[in-house]
Design an enzyme around this catalytic site. Sequence first.
Site, mmCIF file in Angstrom:
data_model
loop_
_atom_site.group_PDB
_atom_site.id
_atom_site.type_symbol
_atom_site.label_atom_id
_atom_site.label_comp_id
_atom_site.label_asym_id
_atom_site.label_seq_id
_atom_site.Cartn_x
_atom_site.Cartn_y
_atom_site.Cartn_z
ATOM 1 N N ASP B 245 46.340 35.682 43.489
ATOM 2 C CA ASP B 245 45.331 36.735 43.330
ATOM 3 C C ASP B 245 45.934 37.826 42.451
ATOM 4 O OD1 ASP B 245 43.493 38.693 43.444
ATOM 5 O OD2 ASP B 245 43.213 38.601 45.623
ATOM 6 N N LEU B 246 45.649 37.765 41.144
ATOM 7 C CA LEU B 246 46.441 38.469 40.119
ATOM 8 C C LEU B 246 46.748 39.911 40.475
ATOM 9 C CD1 LEU B 246 47.884 38.374 37.445
ATOM 10 C CD2 LEU B 246 45.750 38.975 36.299
ATOM 11 N N ASP B 247 45.767 40.651 40.977
ATOM 12 C CA ASP B 247 45.996 42.088 41.188
ATOM 13 C C ASP B 247 46.356 42.438 42.621
ATOM 14 O OD1 ASP B 247 45.414 42.355 38.524
ATOM 15 O OD2 ASP B 247 43.274 42.626 38.905
ATOM 16 N N GLU B 248 46.802 41.435 43.390
ATOM 17 C CA GLU B 248 47.059 41.685 44.802
ATOM 18 C C GLU B 248 48.490 41.403 45.224
ATOM 19 O OE1 GLU B 248 45.183 43.118 47.021
ATOM 20 O OE2 GLU B 248 43.599 43.436 45.540
#
Lengths: 302, 302, 302, 302
Positions: B245-248
């Site tokens: 989850d790229l931004d997590e």
Amino acid sequence: MTGAVLSALRAQESSSGVTDTARLLVSCADRPGIVAGVSRFLVERGANIVQSDQYSTNPESGSFFLRVVFHLPGVSARLDELSEQFAVEVAQRFGSDFEFHDAARPKRVAIMVSRYDHCLLDLLWRTSRGELPMEIGAVVSNWGDLRDEVTRFGVPYHEIPVTRATKATSESAQLDVLGGGRYDLVILARYMQILSDDFLRRVGCPVINIHHSFLPAFAGAGPYERAKERGVKLIGATAHYATADLDEGPIIEQDVTRVSHRATTRDLVRAGADVERSVLQRAVRWHCEDRVLLHGNTTVVF
Amino acid sequence: MTGAVLSALRAQESSSGVTDTARLLVSCADRPGIVAGVSRFLVERGANIVQSDQYSTNPESGSFFLRVVFHLPGVSARLDELSEQFAVEVAQRFGSDFEFHDAARPKRVAIMVSRYDHCLLDLLWRTSRGELPMEIGAVVSNWGDLRDEVTRFGVPYHEIPVTRATKATSESAQLDVLGGGRYDLVILARYMQILSDDFLRRVGCPVINIHHSFLPAFAGAGPYERAKERGVKLIGATAHYATADLDEGPIIEQDVTRVSHRATTRDLVRAGADVERSVLQRAVRWHCEDRVLLHGNTTVVF
Amino acid sequence: MTGAVLSALRAQESSSGVTDTARLLVSCADRPGIVAGVSRFLVERGANIVQSDQYSTNPESGSFFLRVVFHLPGVSARLDELSEQFAVEVAQRFGSDFEFHDAARPKRVAIMVSRYDHCLLDLLWRTSRGELPMEIGAVVSNWGDLRDEVTRFGVPYHEIPVTRATKATSESAQLDVLGGGRYDLVILARYMQILSDDFLRRVGCPVINIHHSFLPAFAGAGPYERAKERGVKLIGATAHYATADLDEGPIIEQDVTRVSHRATTRDLVRAGADVERSVLQRAVRWHCEDRVLLHGNTTVVF
Amino acid sequence: MTGAVLSALRAQESSSGVTDTARLLVSCADRPGIVAGVSRFLVERGANIVQSDQYSTNPESGSFFLRVVFHLPGVSARLDELSEQFAVEVAQRFGSDFEFHDAARPKRVAIMVSRYDHCLLDLLWRTSRGELPMEIGAVVSNWGDLRDEVTRFGVPYHEIPVTRATKATSESAQLDVLGGGRYDLVILARYMQILSDDFLRRVGCPVINIHHSFLPAFAGAGPYERAKERGVKLIGATAHYATADLDEGPIIEQDVTRVSHRATTRDLVRAGADVERSVLQRAVRWHCEDRVLLHGNTTVVF
């Protein structure tokens, strides 16, 4: 956050893992094996090292600083014994200074103040709600203005006027209250009198002072007026240990807040008061958590 | 500062006490004696512990994290030997993960970027002047725009276009450049494509991403436009390890900068770019100095 | 943000509502009716006031400062005419100083630098990408080190050595490049030589200087070494207009960054460089947007 | 600062140029001549414009916002008359909304709170020492915990329990205290109940709420626990006008404070409390100084 969570946190706080916990501060010239020596000493006694911070000024010939927090059942009753053993088994070998502190025992603190109440009230308020690991045993002031605010918190208020003529006598009276090993720390929460070298020697514990700071600095009188005249954009504060040269001791913490040309001198004073109380309570917290070690005229804050 | 002082500092930098110096990172379930075990292992081999940081999530049953910097003549040639011995003598006993790093060896880094140059140029510039302990071996972009800026620094520029149709093929081409253990770190310096889980698994090294952040967050498209519509007063950025989850992923560093209602959306974008490049270079520095340990979905930054 | 949005913003930037737009700066002793007088003057000529900021030091007998941004088709060709009319119809009546500036015309800027490149490169880079409303016409240095970096941006580099013996001659050579009304602003981007009063008088335009700042200040040599010895927790920078007393002119902008006891002197120098370039570019931007008015030894920044 | 200077400042404060001073807020669609129209209106009545701030969202077809502070002997008694005249002579012509405020009249404020005292006590303390231009007429709480703290300041404490079953009845009881035009502002100083749209409509004055904020945001329960799990490095707070969607109203002010991996959830809660009280008092101050204008779902803060 729900009230339930808050209660849980408050509970966690009251017994916040500090019972059966102690802190060891060590400083000496850097020598191979010191960390191993210290940790072996603790582990051999069944201690579990909870936290360990180390700082070395340089690998070759520098100074060495260590803060170890360890968990050991019944440690509160064994601190003297541990100190004696540590002196023989470790400190002599490495030529190190050291202190053991019981994490369960709040620091005994006294506050000196003149007429500005912002720093004093913030410390009283935070202490009363268990935010600071300390007990305030006395407030000493050269004015009577803040008596009601202080006594409301159940803290004795000692009004000891100071004039140029009576300065020596006043300091004796102050030492009757503050000296004799009664306190672990004295906080100058905007105490506007210069303390003599003699007082600082005889008070027998560290003294933390809070002082406004600007870029650039404005020494002497009317600093806010002069900061206004120069158009400074940042108002700051510095918390430091008091030394003979009152505003030049080792710095513990600093911070700033922004102001614009629209700020009046009065706005600058208020902004300064806010940053002063914020910086002072952080410095006091760190000192009371045994996080601050002296290193010449600077500090190591773990 | 005089030029003389600067030269001295630069000299100190080139050989800044990192030769004959290594870093050891250890993480495991907290167990009594681990610090003593680790330090004894190092001291028995003649190492001098220069710096040691430890963090334990709680005294009872928590996780334990340790970073030790030690000085040991010829250590660069002995890291494999030390690792084998440490595995047998310490790691097995405490069930710990560990890594030895040679402080004298710059990290091998590759950068992925799209069309925004602010983060990329700041990293190239700082690396070229010896400010970051890393070597940039390649820049991979899905656009050609920044080729000249990059090659000017003597860094190969790989333009690999990405379209929805070609995404799988493009990732294979990217892995031909970035994979195979060529790099210790891949930095997403405003790379605007989503990377597949498969890519993150196969690239074989940590991936650091920089992402704008607001209070509150504005997910999805046009975040600056929406921040403007909401009247936010702070524009921020978050540097984190990239995960599925790229931004997590675990956060390494964050910062913010103030804006007022007078700021146009374009001003917000520029303010965001400034804080992004500042936050990313700090996160990259700390990673390359082996200061960042993973702890579940968070980080320990020593 | 999508590339589309960025392109849109860049387009908006290129013609960012500054064509047919001018700025009027007015300062005088506070007098009733001045705002009405100024706005009537503009409205009677068909101008639409886009933005208006006013500051008055106090209601009774203070100083008055006004910045008005107005939109008026063809204003670029009418500034001289407007100035003549404003002088007669408004300025004489209120005894005010005033300046009209064409918002569409970038400021003509020259930069003086010695050997530190961080401030210079940041200004060159931001200007090259249209982030600062200025054109850099020349870089003057007393060293040759930065020639390649500068010429790469298409900016002429003038190496003019300075020694104590040649100082007067050198300043004449510098004035041949910088004087004669060629420039609207001279930026001292870490120029390490003291400029004479005579130079500041003859250069004929404002001069902005960037200077490290600490709390407290450390005057004289080796400020970072002394900040380290004192254990400062904040490293700052001040951008100000240069006056005879080089580091004492009216302050335009200041900022700080946090450091810990772990920071080496070299780390302090790097942290200082980062805050210096950030503070300088803000001060330069505000000056080039005609946001800064002088008020005695302070500034009004609208 | 000497006590003398302080007394002087306090004196200046009590009559701090606010007598005979009023503030005019104007907002409308941008139209040529509005500034001239407003200032002519004031000047013709003998007013001296002390301060004027203007903001226009864009030169062509944007929204226009104006705040004018003016000095006019006897203005307190003439506000109704001025309003009627302004409506006819200016507002109708430009289709503008406007408000006149007497700078000498403190805002009448009520505070709603649950059990957290940090924001409430800071507001009571600042108001009691004349730091905020407001009078606190009532504190309404769904708990009794804070009664003594509040009544000590001479402020009536209304305990109105709220349960899901009694929510409607409770809101009626709250409106009996807060409604009927008794107050200019209601402050939610950590009031943990959702207020109904109906309540917000009927309370009849602006409502300011303070809310923790993180990058990224953590909606729902246990935000500090989740921030800890994510390893956030910044803890923030947002002060905004309450709307039907409680945490989504126009933002007035925001700020953050740094935390490290060593911070426990309890430390995060305390850090959050400090930034909450600091942000809330700034937002309240600006509102009470008539500095905040609404613009759709955002604010203009002069």
